[in-house]
Scaffold this motif. Structure first.
Motif, short mmCIF file in Angstrom:
data_model
loop_
_atom_site.label_atom_id
_atom_site.label_comp_id
_atom_site.label_asym_id
_atom_site.label_seq_id
_atom_site.Cartn_x
_atom_site.Cartn_y
_atom_site.Cartn_z
N SER A 78 0.85 -1.19 0.00
CA SER A 78 0.00 0.00 0.00
C SER A 78 0.88 1.24 0.00
O SER A 78 2.07 1.17 0.31
N THR A 88 2.84 -4.25 -7.67
CA THR A 88 2.72 -4.60 -6.26
C THR A 88 2.72 -3.39 -5.34
O THR A 88 2.60 -3.54 -4.13
N PHE A 116 1.27 -0.14 -6.64
CA PHE A 116 0.16 0.74 -7.05
C PHE A 116 -1.15 -0.04 -6.87
O PHE A 116 -1.73 -0.51 -7.83
N VAL A 117 -1.56 -0.18 -5.62
CA VAL A 117 -2.69 -1.08 -5.39
C VAL A 117 -3.89 -0.42 -4.74
O VAL A 117 -4.98 -0.97 -4.77
N GLY A 118 -3.71 0.75 -4.16
CA GLY A 118 -4.81 1.23 -3.35
C GLY A 118 -5.42 2.56 -3.76
O GLY A 118 -6.45 2.97 -3.24
N PHE A 142 -4.28 -8.80 -2.95
CA PHE A 142 -4.56 -7.43 -3.42
C PHE A 142 -4.62 -7.35 -4.95
O PHE A 142 -5.17 -6.40 -5.48
N GLN A 184 -8.27 -6.30 -7.63
CA GLN A 184 -8.14 -5.38 -8.77
C GLN A 184 -8.63 -6.04 -10.05
O GLN A 184 -9.31 -5.41 -10.87
N VAL A 231 -7.83 -1.46 0.24
CA VAL A 231 -6.63 -2.28 0.46
C VAL A 231 -5.97 -1.83 1.75
O VAL A 231 -5.58 -0.66 1.88
#
Lengths: 392, 464
Positions: free
Chosen positions: A136, A304, A306-308, B160, B164, B177
């Motif tokens: 995150s 891994t 740029f996820v939130g 995660f 997506q 997340v």
């Protein structure tokens, strides 16, 4: 080889030097190690080069060899692990990197986090560190990552016996930013039609640059810029396809050669040894760790980290892939090759979204899932040639 | 976790009658414990609760196990929908292939996590049908989520990335997340020096989940209720631990074949009274079996440890094959995600989120000190050694599922280190998958088991 033979010694021979460092990867680091300089190997775009440099060590990004079959790694590491990671591990076990003083494995993905112990227990090095990079990128994640970096700094200080001061960190951030800025200048020479530097030459430079001390790396890139700029621009533009390649550590020319031998040109990339790491600088903050932590979590577009972000799906897409829109426009891209290694969950789960995002930009996409190996090159060649024929 | 009676344990292979179809044959099988036999009904009830929740206006969240969100969801009446569980159900019913193919047609590689790709295939299909369940959806299907609670963490990338990917098809469904990490094992670093900043981060991230759910449920967190549920989970962990420890008995009253069912309340119902009651009932049942000297197999010849790895949900009957050879599994590392609370030496705090964070952090780090005392060891290996000694184990079986790196990378190392720092325990590494049956060959698996039984016999004779 004497102490200066491996160095780039000035203008005019940058491309030849880059090619030599590409073919004999780690040559300069090996030489520096012989001279008593510490060399720290690291995996992936998340290797904290600013800190390694500030510690007085040479950061060396680890790569494998696509033409080398894996013969030693499989005894210790499962074959369901990313083929790139397995290949690098195999190279380390075979002594390719016998001159390393230590290794840093950042938490990029399951294939790195779940094999860290396998590296630490099988690779006889005086130092190894697992850098627990969060996925995150919200404010608490930045704070947490600063603490992780603090633990890393402390362990490097114990290794070297020297303090890593804020001043040294600030200087290192500046030096690495300058390196990125210089590389971006070189990238800009790919915008013309035809580009002033080929995809194969660019791959040589990108690989050479990640194996040198930062100032030498910058000097080499500058030398290439000088050399390439001196090339006479062709009066008439080419009508060959302008290709962008996307993926993680594509650190060899095999695929690029197929594209360029078929008459197209690789003009841009979104790969982890290329634009992903060079496109954005670390902010030069009062506490250097603020800028460093922020860069790794928010400025390197990896699947891994740029996820939130994003209030909704469209915002999330722009956050993750928006930079690609700029690349397509600025580099006049008219075809994209999405090259993903097998067993890669982070990139693999993005394929439909990324593919449709690029296609929405009116750029056709070839998606290939493959090994980190030239053993499958024949199949790859057939697919790429068919794709290039299709896009004309 | 998910199998119906068609794929669960039985006391004897001989119960199968010749001339019946495979499905009929499996239906006649029985589990070793009454508790495990109840599980399919419980799982069905969970799925029904998902579907009813939509009608009752409750928020349904796609989420994942070991994301630390159980008490938060339960105290806010958010109904969890577990994709991992549903894919396991599809696999156990041998009906995952059509969903995997659907995902593959969308360019999701067959090498990706098959829990995820099976569930993605299901969601893609449902979208194509305008929201209707895919035809003959196993057990009625899983509810469409209102939100997705994802987790960036140590455990696995699909936690995660899968959300997506799902959102590419369910674009109206918001994702949250959160980050949850524990200190990595490093023999040179005392985890106590770093634990505090890990816990602080986890608490901040959990607080953000609460804010997200408050926004989407339109109600405020009842912090007293949350604290009560944290107490309940502590109690459930203790009850689970004590119940499973009963399996040390010889003969063991329950083996891993059943445990792959009895994990359901711990993994998918944590924070409910039903979960606690389930283990209390199982405790009583196992105590009765021990008093009656009633074992999984009458004549235990080999006691095995399921060392690591998720099982092939479509082939839980392989445990029966082991049983038919006199081999039982009194213990497994998989789905034993609970520790006796007093073992964790938890710092005192009144903040329920901090209690959750410390409990889970120490769940992992409490093995570190033990590993440090045995040079060259690993926390995971210390756990294996403890089980080998406490459960009187003759051999270790690992399962390596090709589509899951998180549980299955590092197994070779654990086997190597076990041999190096402890002793030469016979080890078998099975290869397969969790959901994708395409590479499974029962005859080959049985041959490998036969060979391992011979190794066990030879090792036993040697030790004697």
């Amino acid at each position: 080889m004497n102490g200066t033979e491996g160095q780039n010694t000035g203008q005019g021979n940058g491309l030849a030097t880059a090619e030599r460092y590409y073919r004999e990867y780690g040559l300069r680091a090996k030489e520096l190690h012989r001279q008593g300089k510490g060399v720290m190997g690291y995996l992936s775009a998340l290797g904290p080069v600013e800190i390694i440099t500030a510690a007085g060590l040479v950061p060396l990004r680890l790569k494998g060899d696509v033409s080398e079959p894996i013969t030693k790694a499989d005894v210790h590491m499962e074959t369901i692990v990313c083929p790139f990671v397995r290949n690098v591990f195999d190279a380390v076990l075979k002594g390719t990197y016998g001159y390393l003083d230590g290794i840093v494995i950042p938490h990029l993905c399951d294939s790195t986090s779940r094999t860290y112990d396998t590296w630490a227990y099988n690779v006889p090095l005086p130092y190894s560190f697992f850098l627990n990079v969060p996925h995150s990128s919200d404010a608490p994640s930045i704070g947490f990552f600063k603490s992780v970096l603090g633990t890393f700094i402390k362990s490097l200080e114990q290794l070297t016996g020297k303090n890593i001061t804020d001043e040294a960190l600030a200087q290192s951030v500046k030096a690495h930013n300058k390196n990125r800025q210089t590389m971006r200048q070189l990238y800009s020479l790919r915008q013309s039609n035809p580009p002033l530097i080929s995809g194969v030459e660019m791959t040589h430079v990108l690989v050479a640059a990640m194996g040198l001390p930062v100032d030498e790396s910058t000097q080499l890139i500058a030398s290439v810029i000088g050399e390439v700029k001196a090339r006479a621009p062709k009066a008439k533009g080419s009508d060959s396809a302008r290709i962008m390649i996307l993926g993680d550590q594509i650190d060899n020319t095999a695929m690029v050669e197929i594209v360029e031998n078929a008459g197209a040109t690789v003009v841009m990339d979104d790969v982890s040894i290329g634009a992903k790491v060079y496109w954005r600088d670390a902010e030069e903050t009062k506490n250097p760790l603020d800028g460093i932590a922020e860069r790794y979590l928010r400025r390197i577009p990896l699947p891994t980290t740029f996820v939130g972000a994003g209030k909704d799906y469209q915002e999330s897409l722009e956050d993750r892939f928006g930079h690609i829109r700029g690349y397509v426009k600025d580099f006049s891209v008219n075809g994209a090759i999405l090259f993903i290694y097998k067993y890669c969950d982070p990139y693999g789960f993005e394929v439909p979204a990324l593919k449709s995002y690029i296609e929405a930009l009116k750029v056709p996409v070839l998606y290939v899932e493959d090994e980190y190996s030239t053993s499958t090159i024949g199949r790859l060649k057939t697919r790429i040639e068919a794709f290039l024929e299709m896009i004309g | 976790m998910v199998s119906d009676t068609s794929n669960t344990n039985l006391k004897s292979e001989g119960q199968c009658q010749e001339g019946k179809s495979m499905a009929e044959e499996r239906k006649s099988r029985k589990t070793a414990t009454e508790a495990a036999a109840k599980v399919p009904k419980i799982v069905r009830a969970n799925l029904t609760e998902n579907l009813k929740a939509k009608e009752e206006g409750k928020l349904v969240a796609y989420t994942f196990i070991v994301c630390l969100l159980d008490e938060i969801m339960r105290s806010m009446d958010v109904v969890p929908a577990w994709g991992e569980s549903y894919s396991g159900i599809c696999a156990a019913k041998r009906d995952s292939g059509r969903f995997l193919e659907k995902a593959e047609a969308e360019d999701f590689s067959r090498s990706l996590c098959t829990y995820a790709t099976c569930n993605l295939g299901f969601d893609i299909w449902r979208q194509e049908l305008g929201g209707a369940m895919p035809p003959d959806a196993p057990w009625g299907g899983i509810a469409r989520p209102d939100v997705i609670l994802a987790s960036g963490q140590m455990l696995c990338d699909p936690r995660f990335k899968w959300p997506q990917a799902t959102q590419h098809y369910l674009q109206d469904v918001p994702i949250h997340v959160s980050g949850y990490y524990w200190p990595p094992w490093d023999p040179k670093i005392d985890q106590k020096e770093v634990e505090a900043y890990y816990v602080k981060y986890t608490v901040e991230e959990l607080r953000d989940v609460v804010r997200f759910l408050e926004k989407h449920t339109g109600r405020k967190m009842d912090w007293d209720r949350l604290a009560e549920l944290v107490d309940l989970v502590d109690k459930t962990w203790d009850m689970f631990y004590r119940t499973y420890e009963l399996r040390r008995a010889m003969p063991t009253p329950m083996d891993t074949g059943d445990a792959m069912n009895t994990m359901v309340p711990l993994a998918f119902m944590l924070g409910t009274q039903e979960a606690y009651d389930f283990y209390k009932d199982l405790y009583d049942e196992l105590s009765r079996k021990i008093a009656n000297k009633e074992g999984v197999v009458a004549d235990e010849k080999y006691r095995l440890l399921w060392g690591a790895g998720l099982p092939s949900w479509f082939a839980l009957s392989d445990f029966l094959y082991f049983n038919s050879k006199g081999a039982v599994f009194p213990v497994e590392r998989t789905y034993r995600e609970a520790e006796l609370i007093e073992h964790l030496d938890l710092p005192k705090t009144n903040d329920p989120l901090e209690r959750i964070a410390w409990r889970w952090t120490r769940y992992y780090t409490n093995w570190f000190d033990r590993a440090r005392k045995r040079p060259g060891s690993l926390p995971e290996v210390e756990r294996l050694i403890e089980y080998i000694e406490n459960y009187n184990i003759d051999g270790v079986v690992f399962h390596q599922a090709f589509s899951c790196r998180t549980w299955h990378a590092g197994i070779i190392l654990q086997a190597e280190i076990l041999k190096k720092v402890y002793r030469d325990v016979p080890v078998m590494i099975m290869e397969g998958d969790i959901v994708d049956i395409s590479s499974y060959n029962e005859a080959d698996v049985h041959n490998r088991i036969d060979a391992f039984i011979e190794t066990l016999e030879a090792a036993k004779s040697k030790r004697a």
